[in-house]
Design a protein around this motif. Structure first.
Motif, PDB file in Angstrom:
ATOM      1  N   VAL A   4       5.795   4.637  -2.159  1.00 19.65           N
ATOM      2  CA  VAL A   4       4.470   4.890  -1.764  1.00 19.65           C
ATOM      3  C   VAL A   4       4.214   6.448  -1.541  1.00 19.65           C
ATOM      4  CG1 VAL A   4       2.679   4.594  -0.081  1.00 19.65           C
ATOM      5  CG2 VAL A   4       3.960   2.707  -0.751  1.00 19.65           C
ATOM      6  N   ILE A   5       3.457   6.939  -2.294  1.00 24.00           N
ATOM      7  CA  ILE A   5       3.048   8.336  -2.409  1.00 24.00           C
ATOM      8  C   ILE A   5       1.890   8.770  -1.863  1.00 24.00           C
ATOM      9  CG2 ILE A   5       4.864   9.033  -4.206  1.00 24.00           C
ATOM     10  CD1 ILE A   5       2.693   9.005  -6.068  1.00 24.00           C
ATOM     11  N   PRO A   6       1.621   9.953  -1.467  1.00 25.19           N
ATOM     12  CA  PRO A   6       0.419  10.487  -0.940  1.00 25.19           C
ATOM     13  C   PRO A   6      -0.153  11.239  -2.126  1.00 25.19           C
ATOM     14  CG  PRO A   6       1.978  11.974  -0.147  1.00 25.19           C
ATOM     15  CD  PRO A   6       2.730  11.096  -0.853  1.00 25.19           C
ATOM     16  N   ALA A   7      -0.929  10.730  -3.029  1.00 27.57           N
ATOM     17  CA  ALA A   7      -1.580  11.234  -4.283  1.00 27.57           C
ATOM     18  C   ALA A   7      -2.946  11.685  -3.870  1.00 27.57           C
ATOM     19  CB  ALA A   7      -1.441  10.323  -5.476  1.00 27.57           C
ATOM     20  N   PHE A   8      -3.620  12.712  -4.736  1.00 26.11           N
ATOM     21  CA  PHE A   8      -4.876  12.974  -4.288  1.00 26.11           C
ATOM     22  C   PHE A   8      -5.681  12.138  -4.402  1.00 26.11           C
ATOM     23  CE2 PHE A   8      -3.627  17.288  -4.273  1.00 26.11           C
ATOM     24  CZ  PHE A   8      -4.832  18.284  -3.881  1.00 26.11           C
TER      25      PHE A   8
END
Length: 110
Positions: A4-8
Motif C-alpha cells: 500500500v503506497i501513499p499516492a497523490f
C-alpha cells in the motif's frame, strides 16, 4: 504480498498482476503486507512504478518505522510546522506539508 503506497490520488494497494502504473508519492507510509508480518516505511516524496509485477520506488528518503526514534519524528514535525509558517507557500507545497504533519503525528513507534 500486497503493498500500500501513499499516492497523490490516495492510498493505493498493489497486488500481483496489478495494471501498470506510474504515480507520485505524497508524504506517508508504505506498508508491505506479507504472510508472516507487515513492514512499514515513512516516505516524504518520490515516484512509484509498477510494471510486469515489478514495483520500483524512487525516493530521496525512506525510513523503516521500526528504526525511527521519537526525537527524529518530533524534529521532523517541528521543521514541517516551521515551514508552514512561510506566507509565500503555494497551495501544493502547503498541501504536502500538511500531509507530512498529519503522517508524522500519527506514526506509532514501538
Amino acid at each position: 504480498i500486497e503493498v500500500v503506497i501513499p499516492a497523490f490520488e490516495g492510498e493505493m494497494g498493489i497486488l500481483k498482476d496489478h495494471i501498470p502504473i506510474i504515480s507520485f508519492l505524497k508524504p506517508g507510509i508504505i506498508t508491505i503486507f506479507n504472510k508472516s508480518n507487515n513492514e512499514k516505511f515513512y516516505v516524504e516524496d518520490g515516484i512509484v512504478e509498477f510494471k510486469d509485477n515489478n514495483l520500483s520506488i524512487l525516493t530521496s528518503s525512506i525510513v523503516d518505522i521500526k528504526r525511527m526514534d521519537r526525537s527524529i519524528v518530533e524534529q521532523n514535525l517541528k521543521d514541517a510546522e516551521k515551514q508552514l509558517q512561510n506566507s509565500n507557500l503555494n497551495d501544493q507545497s502547503r498541501f504536502l506539508i500538511d500531509q507530512k504533519i498529519e503522517v508524522l503525528k500519527n506514526i506509532k513507534l514501538n
